[in-house]
Design an enzyme around this catalytic site. Sequence first.
Site, short mmCIF file in Angstrom:
data_model
loop_
_atom_site.label_atom_id
_atom_site.label_comp_id
_atom_site.label_asym_id
_atom_site.label_seq_id
_atom_site.Cartn_x
_atom_site.Cartn_y
_atom_site.Cartn_z
N HIS A 116 0.83 -1.21 0.00
CA HIS A 116 0.00 0.00 0.00
C HIS A 116 0.87 1.26 0.00
CE1 HIS A 116 -3.50 2.56 1.22
NE2 HIS A 116 -2.54 3.25 1.84
N GLU A 117 1.82 1.32 0.90
CA GLU A 117 2.63 2.55 1.03
C GLU A 117 3.50 2.78 -0.19
OE1 GLU A 117 1.96 4.66 3.30
OE2 GLU A 117 0.64 3.33 4.45
N HIS A 126 1.75 4.92 -2.56
CA HIS A 126 1.89 6.35 -2.28
C HIS A 126 3.24 6.87 -2.78
CE1 HIS A 126 -1.80 6.66 -0.11
NE2 HIS A 126 -1.40 6.01 0.96
N HIS A 184 -5.53 7.54 -2.11
CA HIS A 184 -6.43 6.50 -1.61
C HIS A 184 -7.60 6.26 -2.55
CE1 HIS A 184 -4.86 7.05 2.75
NE2 HIS A 184 -4.24 6.06 2.12
#
Lengths: 126, 198
Positions: free
Chosen positions: B125-126, B129, B135
């Site tokens: 997930h990170e 980013h 998101h």
Amino acid sequence: HFFTNVSSIPPWLNATGSNWESFHNLSGHHFGQRVDGLNRLKSYLHYFGYINGTSNFTDDFDDALKSAVETYQKNFNLNVTGSLDNHTVQQIIKPRCGVADIVNGTSAMNSGKSNATSSFLSIVAR
Amino acid sequence: YAFFPGEPRWPEGHYDLTYAFNPEENITDEIRGVFARAFDRWSKVTPLTFELSTSPNSADITIGFFNGEHGDGEPFDGILGTLAHAFSPPSGRFHLDAAESWVVDDDVNKSTSLAAIDLESVAVHEIGHLLGLGHSSVEESIMYPAITTRTRKVELQSDDIMGIQYLYGANPAGNNGSSTPSSGRETSDGGGALISSS
């Protein structure tokens, strides 16, 4: 704490609750009420971009909080009630990424999508 | 899928990225393996490559586990709550909450601990980013903001792949059987989107 074997996680880690566990107490509350702890929820929603402003949040379930809760509910595919129903509170207390969902009122999550898009998708679904 | 304001991304011509752990202590081979797998998931669907470096000062991406306040104005909050955060390109800062019970190399679903968090799931997930994704409201997607304990979620979904391929294009060697990316953004806000934590 790193664990290569899940059975080695010590029980005392279970006993330590998240800072957000106290939000359970806010379940069932709605616009117009004054409830101890709402200021902390406002801080949470501010942190993730749902409420503008800086600090000194009150415990009032005011317009700003109702609007923030509605936006949060849209983004997380919850029923948009504007109140702190159980499903919303359960979602709020889940562990999550610290990156904000919204900044300067802009979001590309559900709440940032136009009604036209929603209507189109609704028609397709039917 | 969504992007950071202005749709920042790693510049073309700088797609071969390096990453390093800061500080190095307590980072075992198993932990390095988790991050290598997480980076590889994004590499398979983009032209980006990721190579481990031993020099945090010169690496494009630095990964660190920290407690509480750690210098970026976004203090961690102890067990559960906020698990990690990362910054948009080309910052490369990737911070994880050292207080969590990170499951490194076992089936987190088998855990009886109410605090067990799968490290690879959060890493995937990170990294999204770090590469420029915000998101998503698509609950199945990697870029959905929340994750429950004792859950493993590491496979990129079509929403994630469409977003990252909008920024960088597909892997020239093929996109690993992923769904076909759209020709443009599906979101209709007309702008750029979400924002990082700083």
